[in-house]
Design an enzyme around this catalytic site. Structure first.
Site, PDB file in Angstrom:
ATOM      1  N   HIS A   1       0.825  -1.210   0.000  1.00 15.44           N
ATOM      2  CA  HIS A   1       0.000   0.000   0.000  1.00 15.44           C
ATOM      3  C   HIS A   1       0.866   1.270   0.000  1.00 15.44           C
ATOM      4  O   HIS A   1       0.851   2.019  -0.948  1.00 15.44           O
ATOM      5  CB  HIS A   1      -1.027   0.050   1.148  1.00 15.44           C
ATOM      6  CG  HIS A   1      -1.986  -1.095   1.130  1.00 15.44           C
ATOM      7  ND1 HIS A   1      -2.787  -1.360   0.048  1.00 15.44           N
ATOM      8  CD2 HIS A   1      -2.242  -2.078   2.042  1.00 15.44           C
ATOM      9  CE1 HIS A   1      -3.518  -2.441   0.294  1.00 15.44           C
ATOM     10  NE2 HIS A   1      -3.197  -2.902   1.491  1.00 15.44           N
TER      11      HIS A   1
ATOM     12  N   ASP B   1      -4.967  -7.806  -3.940  1.00 13.63           N
ATOM     13  CA  ASP B   1      -5.323  -7.674  -2.534  1.00 13.63           C
ATOM     14  C   ASP B   1      -6.671  -8.299  -2.169  1.00 13.63           C
ATOM     15  O   ASP B   1      -6.779  -9.499  -2.017  1.00 13.63           O
ATOM     16  CB  ASP B   1      -5.258  -6.184  -2.157  1.00 13.63           C
ATOM     17  CG  ASP B   1      -5.335  -5.951  -0.657  1.00 13.63           C
ATOM     18  OD1 ASP B   1      -5.419  -6.929   0.100  1.00 13.63           O
ATOM     19  OD2 ASP B   1      -5.304  -4.778  -0.225  1.00 13.63           O
TER      20      ASP B   1
HETATM   21 ZN   LIG Z   1      -3.613  -6.839   2.259  1.00 15.01          ZN
END
Ligand SMILES: [Zn+2]
Length: 451
Positions: A280, A331
């Site tokens: 991220h 993800d």
């Molecule tokens: Zn994750």
């Protein structure tokens, strides 16, 4: 769970008497960019020759052939939440509540069936490897299965049967927040301390050339600072992934408790290094970016999930300028589409910067094919010596018709993938998975049973 726990992996290739299979790509994305009429010879699962401008012979791959894509960040079970968390608009907490309910219901057999279908969807969308950030280790209330790595084994078997490479990023998850013990379903994630985690992971030795056992620290929220060094030390020589600064709240908590940002805390405990990938990296300071660049850490962006969860837009080009290598993951699988993730890296930047042209298409392809982030160092380039992972997209669909081959990655979607080779073996042919007969029906059946 069915048999085939990845014993033979996914290697092997059928071909001519001398063991070489010849492909002829209408266009191929080579290390220098797209080229026309490219011969690619494959033997023993690897590329042995690449010849642009070759007269057509062997098996034709019509359209644009790219290196296989790497999905560097996956939580396979989150796929079950797709299209189910938006009722009454939906918040982050609506999503997390359902995610926890789902986590409560999975056992190794159910997880195998769900993951096999999810991984099949990934291959159909152009992925040839997946980094599975895996923390659902134990049974209800944290009870160990007879094999404490039964859930890991289920995922590795699912990947073998779906024909995708897997880096099982076995995740250390010890606390619910600063000074907050695990509770409820989180008890299934925990191993007590870093030593308990390391001894369980150390006992997991799956067979097969399609699998790498990597490591992860869930986040600075879920691994106490006192345990981070032990995780980093044990992970030496393996891929080590960690969620970093996905939401501003994580930064605020870390500053309050430790007086430093999550990036600085990871650096202090030796977590940042060449084999480390932060996932991220959305809310960073300039110092954080310098620290990540200086340590040669990678950053994995997950644009479709970050927008689904309302995380924000991370500083991708600033990180790249600081020397951070970028890779991509799907993800939570709100979307599984390697092209959409790559394109979003550029398009999100355009929105944030109010300017075009932040990345070259080659940069986006490089990020989308960075298998080294999950331990497959010889995958992701169409060149002799590399593994024969190839993804072909058609250039004659309504989406791609008229696009120049060099711009096709910005136009194509996963639905345009016609052929996928993994280690030289056809896993998708003419848009159909060769091993998982009905992936959509499997997804519907398994998700219907779970939710
Ligand atoms: Zn994750």
């Amino acid at each position: 769970m069915s048999g085939a726990v990845g014993v033979s992996g996914i290697g092997g290739v059928s071909g001519s008497a001398d063991g070489v299979t010849e492909y002829w790509c209408e266009y191929a994305w080579l290390p220098g960019g797209p080229a026309e009429g490219v011969g690619v010879d494959v033997a023993g699962g690897a590329i042995v020759a690449v010849e642009p401008g070759r007269a057509r012979r062997g098996t034709t791959l019509r359209g644009l052939t790219l290196p296989g894509m790497a999905n560097a960040h996956s939580h396979a079970f989150h796929r079950a939440l797709r299209g189910r968390t938006h009722g009454d608009r939906g918040t982050f907490w609506t999503w997390r509540e359902l995610m926890y309910r789902l986590a409560e219901r999975l056992d190794p057999d159910a997880y195998y069936r769900l993951a096999r279908a999810v991984y099949a969807e990934m291959v159909l969308a152009g992925y040839t490897s997946v980094g599975e950030f895996h923390y659902l280790h134990h049974g209800p209330r944290g009870r160990r299965y007879d094999d404490p790595n039964a859930m890991s084994a289920a995922l590795v078997a699912a990947a073998a049967d779906a024909g995708i490479r897997i880096c099982l990023l076995d995740t250390c998850y010890l606390s619910g927040g600063p000074d907050k013990p695990l509770e409820g379903v989180q008890l299934r994630f925990g191993d007590g301390d870093a030593d308990g985690w390391a001894s369980r992971v150390g006992a997991f030795r799956p067979e097969g050339d399609h699998v790498v056992v990597g490591t992860a620290a869930h986040s600075v929220r879920a691994v106490p600072a006192t345990e981070l060094s032990a995780v980093a030390e044990w992970a030496t020589g393996r891929p080590l992934h960690v969620h970093l600064s996905e939401q501003r709240g994580e930064n605020e908590d870390c500053l309050r408790v430790h007086g430093v940002t999550p990036t600085a805390l990871l650096a202090r405990h030796g977590v940042l290094a060449e084999r480390t990938t932060v996932v991220h990296a959305t809310h960073l300071t300039d110092d954080d970016m310098s620290t990540l660049g200086a340590s040669r850490t990678r950053a994995c962006f997950c644009p479709t999930t970050e927008r689904d969860l309302g995380d924000g837009i991370g500083p991708a080009s600033a990180l790249a300028a600081a020397g951070v290598r970028l890779c991509l993951g799907s993800d939570s699988h709100a979307v599984i589409d390697a092209f959409e993730e790559a394109r979003a890296l550029e398009l999100n930047e355009r929105l944030a910067a109010e300017a075009r042209g932040r990345f070259a298409v080659d940069d986006l392809v490089a990020a989308a094919t960075d298998h080294a982030a999950i331990g497959f160092d010889d995958v992701g380039r169409i060149e002799p010596g590399g593994q024969a992972d190839l993804v072909t997209v058609r250039l004659d669909s309504v989406r791609t018709a008229g696009a120049a081959p060099g711009g096709a990655p910005l136009a194509a979607t996963g639905a345009d993938v016609t052929d996928v080779l993994v280690a030289g073996r056809p896993v998708v042919s003419d848009g159909v998975h060769t091993r998982v007969e009905h992936p959509a029906a499997d997804l519907a059946a398994e998700i219907g049973r779970l939710l």
